[in-house]
Each structure stands twice: as structure tokens, then as C-alpha cells.
Design a protein around this motif. Sequence first.
Motif, PDB file in Angstrom:
ATOM      1  N   PHE A   1     -10.096 -15.006 107.622  1.00 30.71           N
ATOM      2  CA  PHE A   1      -9.811 -15.901 108.895  1.00 30.71           C
ATOM      3  C   PHE A   1     -11.022 -16.302 109.432  1.00 30.71           C
ATOM      4  O   PHE A   1     -11.249 -17.521 109.792  1.00 30.71           O
ATOM      5  N   ASN A   2     -11.989 -15.668 109.535  1.00 30.99           N
ATOM      6  CA  ASN A   2     -13.517 -15.900 110.439  1.00 30.99           C
ATOM      7  C   ASN A   2     -13.893 -17.079 109.517  1.00 30.99           C
ATOM      8  O   ASN A   2     -14.535 -18.090 109.809  1.00 30.99           O
ATOM      9  N   LYS A   3     -13.929 -17.000 108.277  1.00 31.11           N
ATOM     10  CA  LYS A   3     -14.689 -17.856 107.306  1.00 31.11           C
ATOM     11  C   LYS A   3     -13.781 -19.144 107.420  1.00 31.11           C
ATOM     12  O   LYS A   3     -14.433 -20.197 107.754  1.00 31.11           O
ATOM     13  N   ALA A   4     -12.696 -19.174 107.385  1.00 30.06           N
ATOM     14  CA  ALA A   4     -11.623 -20.570 107.627  1.00 30.06           C
ATOM     15  C   ALA A   4     -12.118 -21.084 109.041  1.00 30.06           C
ATOM     16  O   ALA A   4     -12.169 -22.202 109.131  1.00 30.06           O
ATOM     17  N   ARG A   5     -12.069 -20.257 110.034  1.00 28.10           N
ATOM     18  CA  ARG A   5     -12.357 -20.841 111.335  1.00 28.10           C
ATOM     19  C   ARG A   5     -13.652 -21.656 111.342  1.00 28.10           C
ATOM     20  O   ARG A   5     -13.916 -22.613 111.801  1.00 28.10           O
ATOM     21  N   GLN A   6     -14.652 -20.809 110.765  1.00 21.62           N
ATOM     22  CA  GLN A   6     -16.008 -21.174 110.528  1.00 21.62           C
ATOM     23  C   GLN A   6     -16.177 -22.600 110.031  1.00 21.62           C
ATOM     24  O   GLN A   6     -16.844 -23.689 110.298  1.00 21.62           O
ATOM     25  N   ALA A   7     -15.513 -22.720 108.740  1.00 22.26           N
ATOM     26  CA  ALA A   7     -15.458 -23.603 108.134  1.00 22.26           C
ATOM     27  C   ALA A   7     -15.041 -24.799 108.816  1.00 22.26           C
ATOM     28  O   ALA A   7     -15.300 -25.876 108.942  1.00 22.26           O
ATOM     29  N   SER A   8     -13.839 -24.640 109.578  1.00 17.98           N
ATOM     30  CA  SER A   8     -13.121 -25.705 110.337  1.00 17.98           C
ATOM     31  C   SER A   8     -14.109 -26.260 111.315  1.00 17.98           C
ATOM     32  O   SER A   8     -14.045 -27.326 111.897  1.00 17.98           O
ATOM     33  N   ILE A   9     -14.858 -25.131 111.901  1.00 24.60           N
ATOM     34  CA  ILE A   9     -15.806 -25.739 113.041  1.00 24.60           C
ATOM     35  C   ILE A   9     -16.820 -26.566 112.485  1.00 24.60           C
ATOM     36  O   ILE A   9     -17.110 -27.728 113.134  1.00 24.60           O
ATOM     37  N   THR A  10     -17.515 -26.020 111.303  1.00 23.61           N
ATOM     38  CA  THR A  10     -18.346 -26.804 110.731  1.00 23.61           C
ATOM     39  C   THR A  10     -17.995 -28.225 110.297  1.00 23.61           C
ATOM     40  O   THR A  10     -18.718 -29.338 110.686  1.00 23.61           O
TER      41      THR A  10
ATOM     42  N   THR B   1      -4.310 -21.713 105.650  1.00 22.90           N
ATOM     43  CA  THR B   1      -4.479 -22.417 107.249  1.00 22.90           C
ATOM     44  C   THR B   1      -4.861 -21.298 108.155  1.00 22.90           C
ATOM     45  O   THR B   1      -4.376 -19.994 107.901  1.00 22.90           O
ATOM     46  N   LEU B   2      -5.378 -21.452 109.037  1.00 26.82           N
ATOM     47  CA  LEU B   2      -5.810 -20.540 110.093  1.00 26.82           C
ATOM     48  C   LEU B   2      -4.600 -19.801 110.450  1.00 26.82           C
ATOM     49  O   LEU B   2      -4.249 -18.520 110.759  1.00 26.82           O
ATOM     50  N   ARG B   3      -3.457 -20.569 110.867  1.00 33.44           N
ATOM     51  CA  ARG B   3      -2.331 -19.988 111.266  1.00 33.44           C
ATOM     52  C   ARG B   3      -1.430 -19.049 110.467  1.00 33.44           C
ATOM     53  O   ARG B   3      -1.284 -18.113 110.987  1.00 33.44           O
ATOM     54  N   GLU B   4      -1.491 -19.581 109.281  1.00 32.67           N
ATOM     55  CA  GLU B   4      -0.752 -18.569 108.020  1.00 32.67           C
ATOM     56  C   GLU B   4      -1.687 -17.228 107.912  1.00 32.67           C
ATOM     57  O   GLU B   4      -0.851 -16.129 108.150  1.00 32.67           O
ATOM     58  N   ILE B   5      -2.969 -17.332 108.190  1.00 37.30           N
ATOM     59  CA  ILE B   5      -3.864 -15.889 108.026  1.00 37.30           C
ATOM     60  C   ILE B   5      -3.363 -15.304 109.160  1.00 37.30           C
ATOM     61  O   ILE B   5      -3.033 -14.099 109.305  1.00 37.30           O
ATOM     62  N   ARG B   6      -3.460 -15.750 110.341  1.00 32.14           N
ATOM     63  CA  ARG B   6      -3.144 -15.030 111.668  1.00 32.14           C
ATOM     64  C   ARG B   6      -1.723 -14.357 111.787  1.00 32.14           C
ATOM     65  O   ARG B   6      -1.488 -13.117 112.049  1.00 32.14           O
ATOM     66  N   GLN B   7      -0.756 -15.094 111.103  1.00 29.68           N
ATOM     67  CA  GLN B   7       0.518 -14.480 111.030  1.00 29.68           C
ATOM     68  C   GLN B   7       0.434 -13.221 109.985  1.00 29.68           C
ATOM     69  O   GLN B   7       1.067 -12.343 110.177  1.00 29.68           O
ATOM     70  N   ARG B   8      -0.194 -13.520 108.887  1.00 35.92           N
ATOM     71  CA  ARG B   8      -0.180 -12.401 108.059  1.00 35.92           C
ATOM     72  C   ARG B   8      -0.717 -11.257 108.439  1.00 35.92           C
ATOM     73  O   ARG B   8      -0.252  -9.951 108.477  1.00 35.92           O
ATOM     74  N   ILE B   9      -1.811 -11.448 109.419  1.00 34.69           N
ATOM     75  CA  ILE B   9      -2.399 -10.184 109.917  1.00 34.69           C
ATOM     76  C   ILE B   9      -1.671  -9.475 110.914  1.00 34.69           C
ATOM     77  O   ILE B   9      -1.533  -8.351 110.733  1.00 34.69           O
TER      78      ILE B   9
ATOM     79  N   GLU C   1      -8.772  -5.912 107.313  1.00 31.26           N
ATOM     80  CA  GLU C   1     -10.327  -6.258 107.207  1.00 31.26           C
ATOM     81  C   GLU C   1     -10.546  -7.455 106.668  1.00 31.26           C
ATOM     82  O   GLU C   1     -11.275  -8.412 106.866  1.00 31.26           O
ATOM     83  N   ALA C   2      -9.922  -7.500 105.211  1.00 36.19           N
ATOM     84  CA  ALA C   2     -10.162  -8.660 104.170  1.00 36.19           C
ATOM     85  C   ALA C   2      -9.683  -9.766 105.094  1.00 36.19           C
ATOM     86  O   ALA C   2     -10.286 -10.979 104.839  1.00 36.19           O
ATOM     87  N   LEU C   3      -8.516  -9.857 105.473  1.00 33.31           N
ATOM     88  CA  LEU C   3      -7.814 -11.022 106.131  1.00 33.31           C
ATOM     89  C   LEU C   3      -8.562 -11.574 107.115  1.00 33.31           C
ATOM     90  O   LEU C   3      -8.687 -12.723 107.358  1.00 33.31           O
ATOM     91  N   THR C   4      -8.973 -10.809 108.108  1.00 32.45           N
ATOM     92  CA  THR C   4      -9.908 -11.053 109.063  1.00 32.45           C
ATOM     93  C   THR C   4     -11.330 -11.781 108.699  1.00 32.45           C
ATOM     94  O   THR C   4     -11.579 -12.706 109.208  1.00 32.45           O
TER      95      THR C   4
END
Lengths: 137, 295
Positions: B268-277, B3-11, B262-265
Motif C-alpha cells: 500500500f505504501n509503495k503504491a501510494r508513494q508511486a502515485s505521489i511521485t 489500486t490503493l483502494r483495493e489494497i485498503r479494502q483487503r487490509i 504487514e505485506a499489504l501495508t
Amino acid sequence: MAEKHLKIELATPNSKQSIEPALSCSAPGVVGRFQILPNHTAFISELAVGEIKIVLPEKTRYFATSGGFLEVVDNKVLLLLETAEPAESIDVARANQARERASERLHGKGASLDVPRAEAALARALNRLKVAERASP
Amino acid sequence: MATLREIRQRIRGIKSTQQITRAMKMVSAAKMRRAQERMFNARPYAGKIKELVEHLVLSSEGVQLPLLQERPVRRLSLIVITADRGLCGSFNSNIIKKALGEFKVHKEMEISLLCIGRKGFDFFRKRNYTIARNYVNIFNALEVSHANDIAGYAIEQFTGDKTDAVRIIYNQFKSVAQQALVVEDLLPLKIHPPEAPVSAEEYRRSIDYLYEPSKETLLKALLPRHIRMQIWRALLESEASEQAARMMAMENATANASELIEALTLEFNKARQASITKEILEIVGGAEALKKASA
């Protein structure tokens, strides 16, 4: 050609410095104090605890040493010293403390007393105090 | 997918780790510079003492001194110099591996260990090796007196006929990026005439010196000092190498952290984009359904 100056190199395990041109250098050899003047013959000697005096044209510098070696070749004097403290930077208070500690140990005469070591420590402290006096005019 | 939050936390976590590794790199760099300076300061003294020893030994043929005495090696003392701390790449493990190698190669010998630095000491103690002596935590405030102490013990063992040879294993400082593992024989002292004598060297040897006191007394006083300086030099080299190794390790860690971030970002962006879509699709789908219903 008779050279009139000496080039002195002073090295310890922690530092190295050159002092030149010097007019003379005297040092505490283990068999007696001696002086090196320009054009001295090649010479190697062991040094004892004592004072090293280097005469420069303008002034005279003093160092307290706890022993080492001296080599003279071609008007170059190489001093290899265990320690070398310039007279002006000796911590008199610390030297006094060391002297007191050492003499206490000698007078205390504990069974485990390492007499030669205490005596050497006392000699070093006394030497530092003596050399330090040279700094104050 | 995380989830977005998990990725943000890892970053966030990796970023704080990166800050630590970056700070450690800076600290090691500063420490390395100091160690390097001490090494350079010690060099002239050590070099001159060595020259004097060589001169005296070579010019007085057949001197018999306890520290020069060679005998068949049945008992070996190994001085192993590691660091007190880890996080410096393969610095410690290389030394330990080499020391273990000595045990393997010289099975017939009785080897006693002198561990300098916590890492080596811990390793050998856990594996029940006999450790004759250890010096732990000396690298924080390294002093000449440490070297004198170690040298005094080694000399005492050798002259007291408790060991037949003393060998030292340490990391030599080649450059910031490179350390060389070296094994050196410390005792008995072997002095070889230089193979291709430098002209200045040769000149020195030809000088007729006056000695005070005798040559032999001089040598007796010089040899222990030479040994001390060898150990002092090894300690300083090891210290500088350790800091250099740590600096490199921390730099790599910092770079790796950047890569991870970088990889996580990206993820993260992909996940965000996916959720927006997904949300848009839902809205469009909902609107379509409403339109159909009203039509």
C-alpha cells in the motif's frame, strides 16, 4: 501403635476430596450397612444407594451416594463413588421432582416401562431427600 | 498493480478476520482450561478403579468373566472420537486417517463403527460406511452419562457375541502444543501384571483383604465401571485436545493474518508513494512545458 484417626479420600468421576482426620465412617454396603473405625482391617466392599456418614472431631458430614466402592488400607479409607452429594448442597425441589417422576412411571405401568430403572431412580431420589434432611438442624 | 483502494479494502478484510481468529483463540483457551480441569479431576477415580480391577483380577487366578473373554477376532467394533467442529488443524483428519488405516490393515475383519463427534460421523456417512451408532454434538455439554451410554452399548455388543473386540481411537492430551493419537483395546479387557512392580503396588497386592461380597461379585460390578471410566477419560482427553488444537490453529491464523497485513501495508505504501511521485512528475513536467511555451 494404635492410630486414632482415619484419612478419608472421596473420589467421583468429576471430583476428588480428602477429609481428615475422621473418627469414623459408615457406608451402605450391598449386603448391609457397616461402619469403619480406626485400625480396621484391609477391606474392599461394594456400596449401594444410600447415605455415607463421616464423623469428624467437630462435626458430622453426610453424603448421598448412588453406589460405588470402598477400600480400607492402613487407616486410609478410599471411597470411589458414582455420585457424592453433600447433604447441605442437595437440591430438595429437584429431588422431589425426580421422586414424583419415578413414582408416576412406576404407577403408570406402560408397556415399555423399564421397571428396574424406574425403581433405581426412585431409590436415588428418596435417598437424596433423606440425606438432605440431615442438613437442616 | 492493485489500486490503493483495493489494497485498503483487503487490509480491512484481513483485519476483521484476524479479530475473529483472535477471539476464537481466546474462547478455545478458556474451554481448554475447563476441559483440562475436568480431566485432572477424573484421574484419581479412574486410576483407583483401575488399580482395584488389576488387584482383583491378578489376585484371583483364572477368573472367567464375560468381559475378560478373549476369542479370535473376526468382528471388530471401532469407537472413533472426533470433534463436532472443524477449524482445529489436523485434529479430525488424523483420527479419520487412522480409522481408515484400521480398515486397510484388517481387511478380513468385519468392522463396525461407533462415531463420536460430528466430523467423523459426516465423513463416514458420506462414504457409505456402516455406522452402528453415532453420538453427535455431545461435546457442548459432556456428561458422565454419555460415557455410560457408550460403554453400555459396547459391553452389550461384546457380551452379546455381536463383536469380538472393541477398540477406541482418540487424541490424547499430552500438552497444550501436543496431542498424541492413540489406539487402545477396550474389550476384551487385558490385565497384565506390571513388568516392574512399584514397591507400593507390590505392597498393596500382598495385603490380605476382606471382600464383601465375594471377589467375583466385586469384579462383576467393577469391570463395567472400569470400561465406563476408560471411555469417559478418552472423551475428556479428546475434548481437551480438540480445544488445544483449535487454540494453536487460531493462533497460527492470527499470526498469518498479521504477516499478510504487514505485506499489504508495504504494498500500500509503495503504491501510494508511486502515485505521489507520478503526480509530482506530472506537475513538474507541466510547469516545464509552460515555461518553455512562455519563453
